[in-house]
Design a protein around this motif. Sequence first.
Motif, short mmCIF file in Angstrom:
data_model
loop_
_atom_site.label_atom_id
_atom_site.label_comp_id
_atom_site.label_asym_id
_atom_site.label_seq_id
_atom_site.Cartn_x
_atom_site.Cartn_y
_atom_site.Cartn_z
N MET A 8 15.59 -38.24 -2.30
CA MET A 8 14.83 -38.84 -3.38
C MET A 8 13.70 -39.69 -2.78
SD MET A 8 16.31 -40.64 -6.65
CE MET A 8 15.26 -41.12 -7.95
N SER A 9 12.51 -39.51 -3.28
CA SER A 9 11.33 -40.20 -2.76
C SER A 9 11.19 -41.60 -3.35
CB SER A 9 10.08 -39.40 -3.09
OG SER A 9 10.14 -38.13 -2.53
N THR A 10 10.56 -42.47 -2.58
CA THR A 10 10.27 -43.81 -3.09
C THR A 10 8.99 -43.75 -3.91
OG1 THR A 10 8.93 -44.45 -1.19
CG2 THR A 10 11.31 -44.88 -1.04
N LYS A 11 8.72 -44.80 -4.64
CA LYS A 11 7.52 -44.86 -5.47
C LYS A 11 6.26 -44.72 -4.62
CE LYS A 11 5.19 -47.73 -8.85
NZ LYS A 11 5.26 -48.90 -9.71
N SER A 12 6.22 -45.41 -3.49
CA SER A 12 5.02 -45.34 -2.65
C SER A 12 4.83 -43.95 -2.05
CB SER A 12 5.07 -46.40 -1.55
OG SER A 12 6.21 -46.25 -0.75
N GLU A 13 5.94 -43.25 -1.73
CA GLU A 13 5.83 -41.88 -1.22
C GLU A 13 5.28 -40.95 -2.30
OE1 GLU A 13 9.50 -41.87 2.03
OE2 GLU A 13 9.88 -41.23 -0.04
N PRO A 41 -1.80 -48.20 -9.73
CA PRO A 41 -0.68 -48.60 -8.87
C PRO A 41 0.54 -49.07 -9.65
CG PRO A 41 -2.45 -50.21 -8.76
CD PRO A 41 -2.96 -49.05 -9.54
N TYR A 42 0.38 -49.34 -10.94
CA TYR A 42 1.49 -49.81 -11.76
C TYR A 42 2.21 -48.68 -12.50
CZ TYR A 42 -0.81 -54.17 -10.73
OH TYR A 42 -1.37 -55.22 -10.07
N THR A 43 1.81 -47.45 -12.24
CA THR A 43 2.47 -46.31 -12.86
C THR A 43 3.93 -46.28 -12.40
OG1 THR A 43 0.38 -45.09 -12.78
CG2 THR A 43 2.37 -43.80 -13.16
N SER A 44 4.84 -46.08 -13.35
CA SER A 44 6.27 -46.13 -13.01
C SER A 44 6.67 -44.96 -12.13
CB SER A 44 7.11 -46.13 -14.28
OG SER A 44 7.08 -44.87 -14.90
N LYS A 45 7.76 -45.14 -11.41
CA LYS A 45 8.28 -44.10 -10.51
C LYS A 45 8.64 -42.84 -11.31
CE LYS A 45 11.82 -43.10 -7.10
NZ LYS A 45 12.99 -43.56 -6.39
N GLU A 46 9.24 -43.03 -12.48
CA GLU A 46 9.62 -41.88 -13.30
C GLU A 46 8.39 -41.10 -13.77
OE1 GLU A 46 12.10 -40.85 -17.36
OE2 GLU A 46 12.46 -42.76 -16.37
N THR A 47 7.32 -41.81 -14.13
CA THR A 47 6.08 -41.14 -14.53
C THR A 47 5.48 -40.38 -13.36
OG1 THR A 47 5.65 -42.82 -16.22
CG2 THR A 47 3.77 -41.52 -15.50
N LEU A 48 5.51 -40.98 -12.17
CA LEU A 48 4.99 -40.30 -10.98
C LEU A 48 5.78 -39.02 -10.70
CD1 LEU A 48 4.49 -43.40 -8.65
CD2 LEU A 48 2.68 -42.08 -9.77
N THR A 49 7.10 -39.10 -10.84
CA THR A 49 7.95 -37.92 -10.65
C THR A 49 7.60 -36.84 -11.67
OG1 THR A 49 9.72 -39.35 -9.84
CG2 THR A 49 10.35 -37.13 -10.51
N LEU A 107 4.27 -35.18 -10.81
CA LEU A 107 4.42 -34.25 -9.69
C LEU A 107 5.03 -32.93 -10.17
CD1 LEU A 107 3.97 -34.03 -6.67
CD2 LEU A 107 6.26 -34.95 -6.32
N ARG A 108 6.01 -33.01 -11.05
CA ARG A 108 6.64 -31.81 -11.62
C ARG A 108 5.63 -31.03 -12.47
NH1 ARG A 108 8.69 -31.57 -16.33
NH2 ARG A 108 9.01 -33.81 -16.54
N LEU A 109 4.85 -31.73 -13.31
CA LEU A 109 3.85 -31.06 -14.14
C LEU A 109 2.75 -30.43 -13.30
CD1 LEU A 109 3.46 -33.53 -17.15
CD2 LEU A 109 4.97 -31.57 -16.93
#
Length: 159
Positions: free
Chosen positions: A1-6, A20-28, A31-33
């Motif tokens: 599982m990746s960290t938010k910064s990764e 930079p305040y985008t949540s980790k779940e949104t970033l995930t 990436l999927r989209l």
Amino acid sequence: MSTKSELQLMLKKFGYDLNPYTSKETLTNLLRLHSKALEKGINVPKMNDHELRCCLNEYNITAGPVINHTRAIYQRKLLEAITNENSEGADDEVEGNDDEFHTPPIPGDELVKQKHEDHSLMNAPSTTTFSAHSISTNKKIYNTIIHLENGVCSQIIHV
């Protein structure tokens, strides 16, 4: 599982410039989209402003000008339209109790207060005047607010 910064670095390498305040779940989710859009042959971050806007129009998304401040928003909207999925994730958990947040004291703060008390202009009343035109009486109204050391006094004058 990746960290938010990764995740942020990975999306940055693909060409996304995210808050930079985008949540980790949104970033995930993004990436999927992004991967799903690539499977359909659409590389959203590689599009120039004109291509991005045209593609948004193809998916019936009304878009204003594409500039640095709006680009990430439009990229997200396009990814969501291409994949028929939402990219919004839950907010990140913040450690600690919000009710216990206190601003730490500033060293030497008492010295600053003393200097303000000694300075005559710092303790002088200040005034703010607003003017308006009364529709009902057809007169000009002046509201003067006087800020005193121990409170505020408001005075309304009809002319």
